[in-house]
Design a protein around this motif. Structure first.
Motif, short mmCIF file in Angstrom:
data_model
loop_
_atom_site.label_atom_id
_atom_site.label_comp_id
_atom_site.label_asym_id
_atom_site.label_seq_id
_atom_site.Cartn_x
_atom_site.Cartn_y
_atom_site.Cartn_z
N PHE A 23 0.79 -1.23 -0.03
CA PHE A 23 0.02 0.15 0.12
C PHE A 23 1.05 1.22 -0.01
N GLU A 24 1.87 1.18 -0.54
CA GLU A 24 2.73 2.42 -0.69
C GLU A 24 2.28 3.26 -1.51
N TRP A 25 1.47 3.12 -2.37
CA TRP A 25 0.67 3.89 -3.18
C TRP A 25 -0.31 4.96 -2.36
N LEU A 26 -0.63 4.41 -1.12
CA LEU A 26 -1.43 5.37 -0.33
C LEU A 26 -0.56 6.36 0.54
N LYS A 27 0.68 6.29 0.53
CA LYS A 27 1.53 6.96 1.38
C LYS A 27 1.18 8.58 1.38
#
Lengths: 502, 72
Positions: free
Chosen positions: B7-11
């Motif tokens: 979920f690094e795309w929600l950082k």
């Protein structure tokens, strides 16, 4: 170490529980009485039983240990990791299950999909519960050794004997009614530790002030929401996607040990109300299991193992008498978890495996006997496998690791099964097996796939996504059951009333 | 692959915004509960009273969890 009065409290508690449990033996005349309490129980007893079954030795020791290491973010498991799922269960799934007069969740899967799905789900739960029992026993042994110096095996066998006896004799009614008393004792005993602990650290404000002053390592100890790149196992994305959307729902809707209690409700309203009442009680649980870990940070900041936080607090904080009460509270949590697992696994084995594949059409007395024998066999397996949990660094995480292997896939087919009538038997089977395989693969390659310490929340979510997607794709290419077979199994899908009837 | 799985795309979402997502979820659940048909809530009871209304029970629990997440 406990004093004479502590031993008196503990022994009185054990004898009282044993006698109370054995009293309910006289109400067990059939397999329905043994497995479902005769379908006569009220919401308040079921609700208290749900909560106390969920909060056991693992939570007393494990969550206190986690909060010692990571702070209040571990409270997410009892708050957002329970309440929304319990409301979904109460209003959608439980009424549907209750009306279908089920004994087990896999039985629903068997009716909705096929016997293959039912058998895989049931065997998976049976194996999980067998390991879970071992973990529960080991957690108790760790605490008993710390408090009383008892060797691990002595405490495990002593606990197994007491719980095994009343569960064997009184079935689910004994389990639920002893749970009611055990919950009260848990709240009193656990509350005593928290009250005295707060007094010692200067109340809530003193606790916050002292922990915040301990440096940057403790800066997130009072945050429920942790950033995506946290090194703890609880980033907010994992809490939202893995815990809230998948694990919590799978646990509150698909866990036999939890939902079986609702099947014993005397009517549909009591079944729904029991889960909502349990949700209210769940909101209070972190006070008992989480706060001791925080208090231990202030009073004993140098502990090497977080799981020693609660045992250390009990031995240093409580005066004679109260130590015994807290110990009884711990035993209450432990025993309530064991009796639930025992009764539920006996139900799964008897109804989903034995009655289905080994001996069909036997008398009710025979199945009652099989359920009782299964209780004893499982207890023995749990005792023998208990040292396995010693291989894992955190007891609570060990349980979650087991759970995350199959919680996601099972919830995916439960969700689609109840809301999408187009879901087919082959879609369900493929989704369950494919989802579980994806869990296994993710754990096998977890070092190269995930960045956080223990990715069980992410594994739950992605295995749910895998199971969900596979079920939809396969369902679209296979034939669904006729609508007439789905009445009562799909939400709001009711059999049309025949012409001329009211 | 790793970016997606973790979920690094929600950082880019801040912790405060994440908290608001949780709070909105509780409100949404509350709305869905109140949309349930009244007779469905009382099913199984012969003489329902006002305190049998499970929507009220659910609202109470949701209020508790809302306040908890608002504070922490």
């Amino acid at each position: 170490m406990l004093t004479g009065i502590d031993y008196f409290v503990v022994i009185s508690y054990l004898i009282g529980m044993l006698l109370l449990g054995l009293y309910f033996r006289k109400f067990v005349h059939s397999s329905t009485d043994f497995f479902l309490g005769g379908r006569m129980l009220p919401f308040w007893a079921i609700g208290m039983s749900i909560v106390v079954s969920d909060i056991g030795a693992i939570d007393f020791v494990g969550i206190a240990g986690q909060s010692y290491r990571y702070g209040i973010s571990v409270g997410n498991f009892d708050w957002i990791g329970s309440v929304p799922a319990m409301l979904l269960a109460a209003f959608i799934f439980i009424p549907c299950f209750w009306k279908s007069r089920l004994y087990t969740i896999p039985e629903y899967l068997g009716r909705r999909y096929n016997d293959g799905v039912r058998t895989i789900a049931s065997l998976t739960w049976i194996v999980f519960f067998a390991f879970d029992l071992g973990i529960i026993f080991w957690a108790s042994a760790v605490l008993l050794k710390s408090l009383m110096g008892w060797p691990h095996w002595v405490s495990i066998i002593a606990t197994a004997t007491v719980v095994g006896l009343y569960t064997f004799c009184g079935g689910l009614t004994a389990v639920i009614m002893t749970d009611v008393v055990q919950m009260i004792i848990m709240f009193v005993g656990g509350g005593a530790v928290v009250f005295l602990g707060f007094f010692k650290v200067g109340g809530w404000s003193g606790l916050v002030e002292k922990i915040s002053a301990m440096g940057p390592a403790y800066q997130d100890h009072f945050n429920l929401i942790l950033p995506v790149d946290t090194k703890t196992p609880f980033p907010w994305t994992g809490i939202l996607f893995g815990l809230t959307f998948v694990m919590a729902n799978a646990y509150m809707i698909g866990n036999q040990a939890i939902v079986q209690r609702c099947f014993s409700a005397k009517n549909e309203w009591h079944a729904k109300a029991s889960m909502i009442f349990a949700a209210f009680l769940k909101m209070l649980i972190p006070i008992l299991v989480l706060f001791p870990g925080l208090i231990a940070i202030v009073l004993h900041p140098q502990l090497e193992d977080g799981d020693q936080a609660l045992p250390t607090l009990i031995s240093t904080l409580l005066p004679p008498g109260l130590g015994g009460l807290m110990f009884a509270a711990f035993l209450a949590g432990l025993m309530s978890s064991i009796d639930s697992v025992l009764n539920s696994t006996a139900t799964l084995w008897t109804k989903d495996i034995y009655e289905k594949f080994i001996r069909k059409g036997a008398s009710d007395k025979h199945y009652l006997m099989v359920g009782r024998v299964a209780t004893i066999v499982l207890l023995t397996i749990g005792v023998i496998t208990s040292p396995v949990s010693d291989l894992f660094p955190g007891i609570y995480v060990a349980v979650q690791t087991f759970l995350s292997f199959f919680q996601g896939p099972i919830f995916s087919i439960l969700l689609l099964g109840i809301f999408w009538r187009r879901t087919t038997q082959w879609g369900g089977l493929a989704g369950l097996v494919g989802g579980m395989m994806s869990s296994g693969l993710m754990y096998w390659f977890k070092e190269s796939l995930f960045t956080i310490e223990d990715p069980f929340l992410y594994v739950s979510w992605w295995s749910f996504v895998a199971g969900f997607s596979i079920t939809i794709v396969v369902s679209l290419f296979t034939r669904s059951h006729p609508v007439s077979r789905l009445y009562g199994l799909v939400y709001r899908l009711k059999q049309p009333q025949a012409e001329g009837t009211a | 692959m790793k970016t997606i799985l973790n979920f690094e795309w929600l950082k880019w979402i801040s912790d405060d915004a994440a908290k608001n997502i949780f709070l909105v979820l509780f409100v949404l659940i509350g709305i869905l509960v109140w949309l349930l048909p009244k007779d469905y809530i009382y099913e199984g009871l012969e003489n329902p009273r006002w305190w049998h209304n499970l929507k009220l029970w659910a609202t109470g629990v949701l209020a508790m969890i809302f306040v908890t997440y608002l504070i922490f």
